[in-house]
Design an enzyme around this catalytic site. Structure first.
Site, PDB file in Angstrom:
ATOM      1  N   ASN A 111       0.902  -1.241   0.040  1.00 23.08           N
ATOM      2  CA  ASN A 111       0.137   0.078   0.206  1.00 23.08           C
ATOM      3  C   ASN A 111       1.024   1.371  -0.084  1.00 23.08           C
ATOM      4  O   ASN A 111       2.092   1.106   0.426  1.00 23.08           O
ATOM      5  CB  ASN A 111      -0.988   0.134   1.301  1.00 23.08           C
ATOM      6  N   HIS A 113       0.937   5.141   1.417  1.00 29.14           N
ATOM      7  CA  HIS A 113       0.075   6.092   2.227  1.00 29.14           C
ATOM      8  C   HIS A 113       0.695   7.504   2.032  1.00 29.14           C
ATOM      9  O   HIS A 113       1.970   7.430   2.080  1.00 29.14           O
ATOM     10  CB  HIS A 113       0.198   5.608   3.575  1.00 29.14           C
ATOM     11  N   GLU A 146      -3.507  -6.637   9.223  1.00 32.32           N
ATOM     12  CA  GLU A 146      -4.884  -6.359   9.241  1.00 32.32           C
ATOM     13  C   GLU A 146      -5.196  -5.049  10.045  1.00 32.32           C
ATOM     14  O   GLU A 146      -6.300  -4.805  10.094  1.00 32.32           O
ATOM     15  CB  GLU A 146      -5.161  -7.852  10.210  1.00 32.32           C
ATOM     16  N   GLY A 147      -4.298  -4.322  10.407  1.00 35.83           N
ATOM     17  CA  GLY A 147      -4.497  -3.096  11.131  1.00 35.83           C
ATOM     18  C   GLY A 147      -4.619  -1.948   9.740  1.00 35.83           C
ATOM     19  O   GLY A 147      -4.641  -2.244   8.633  1.00 35.83           O
TER      20      GLY A 147
HETATM   21  C1  GAR Z   1      -2.620   9.059  -3.042  1.00 37.75           C
HETATM   22  O1  GAR Z   1      -2.140  10.039  -2.396  1.00 37.75           O
HETATM   23  C2  GAR Z   1      -2.686   7.745  -1.942  1.00 37.75           C
HETATM   24  O2  GAR Z   1      -1.378   7.967  -1.515  1.00 37.75           O
HETATM   25  C3  GAR Z   1      -3.702   7.988  -1.259  1.00 37.75           C
HETATM   26  O3  GAR Z   1      -4.518   8.380  -1.992  1.00 37.75           O
HETATM   27  C4  GAR Z   1      -4.160   9.118  -3.369  1.00 37.75           C
HETATM   28  C5  GAR Z   1      -4.509   8.509  -4.463  1.00 37.75           C
HETATM   29  O4  GAR Z   1      -4.126   9.197  -5.588  1.00 37.75           O
HETATM   30  N1  GAR Z   1      -4.029   6.730  -0.518  1.00 37.75           N
HETATM   31  C6  GAR Z   1      -4.444   6.642   0.718  1.00 37.75           C
HETATM   32  O5  GAR Z   1      -4.939   7.798   1.372  1.00 37.75           O
HETATM   33  C7  GAR Z   1      -4.935   5.506   1.341  1.00 37.75           C
HETATM   34  N2  GAR Z   1      -5.432   5.617   2.450  1.00 37.75           N
HETATM   35  P1  GAR Z   1      -4.013   8.276  -6.930  1.00 37.75           P
HETATM   36  O6  GAR Z   1      -5.442   7.727  -7.020  1.00 37.75           O
HETATM   37  O7  GAR Z   1      -3.982   9.579  -7.736  1.00 37.75           O
HETATM   38  O8  GAR Z   1      -3.176   7.310  -7.156  1.00 37.75           O
END
Ligand code: GAR
Length: 218
Positions: A111, A113, A146-147
């Site tokens: 993932n 973040h 899982e968190g």
């Molecule tokens: C990105 O900034 C990613 O890090 C974040 O959503 C955006 C997606 O952008 N993800 C989260 O916040 C996950 N909790 P994208 O669709 O243009 O890749």
């Protein structure tokens, strides 16, 4: 050496700029891997357009069509397994994935973040950083457990936070780094250069490659 090539399954909910960065890394030859499917929970996701444009198979799988979280994620896991996926990439997938997929892909779900974990997990990591008024934030690529954003950390990139930053301006600065470290982390994985011992991730790369600090970014 053989002709092993990593099959990637991408899960995305929205714009898909990280998905695009991965596509571009593959098309340029930086990343030797193949995206075998894009799965989205959102029929409106712009990521779908990107998949169509690049000839990547896609599936829209909506949670509403399933009785519970377990059956939703077992179904997704089944679709990924059917395509021999070796790495699942969450590229802006705005859901906390369930046990049913994690157990099928242990330390094989990555993932991205938009904060320096363990600070500011969950949604709106950039807004949380601006509101808290930290002076440094960034992004984190981690394996999913899982968190909520608690899994073993693979790589992070730091950017400054300025006093006049807004959620938007900080998000933009962080996003540029996301587009670099996500393909890099996937490349390391595809080359077998990542090993996990408990929550420790050992990256076989130069020290200054695996911790990226950008004091002068944007
Ligand atoms: C990105 O900034 C990613 O890090 C974040 O959503 C955006 C997606 O952008 N993800 C989260 O916040 C996950 N909790 P994208 O669709 O243009 O890749």
């Amino acid at each position: 050496m053989g002709s092993y090539i990593l099959n990637i399954g991408v899960l995305a909910s929205g714009r898909g700029s990280n998905f695009q960065a991965i596509i571009d890394s593959i098309e340029s030859g930086y990343l030797k891997a193949r995206i075998v499917v894009l799965i989205t929970d959102n029929p409106e996701a712009y990521a779908l357009e990107r998949a169509k444009r690049h000839g990547i198979p896609y599936l829209v799988i909506k949670p509403k069509e399933f009785s519970d979280k377990d059956s939703y994620y077992s179904h997704i896991a089944k679709e990924l397994k059917a395509r021999n996926v070796g790495l699942v990439v969450l590229a802006g997938f705005m859901r906390v994935v369930g046990r049913a997929i994690i157990k099928e892909f242990p330390n094989k779900i990555m993932n991205i973040h938009p904060a320096l974990l363990p600070s500011f997990p969950g949604f709106h990591g950039q807004k949380q950083a601006v509101d808290y008024d930290v002076k440094i934030s960034g992004c984190t690529v981690h394996f999913v457990d899982e968190g909520v954003d608690t899994g073993p950390i693979i790589i992070q990139s730091a950017v400054p936070v300025y006093h006049d930053d807004t959620e938007e301006s900080l998000s933009e600065r962080i996003l540029k780094q996301e587009h670099k470290i996500f393909p890099f982390a996937i490349k390391l994985f595809s080359e077998g250069r990542i090993s996990v011992e408990g929550r420790k991730v050992i990256v076989n790369a130069d020290r200054d490659e695996s911790v990226i600090i950008n004091p002068k970014v944007g």
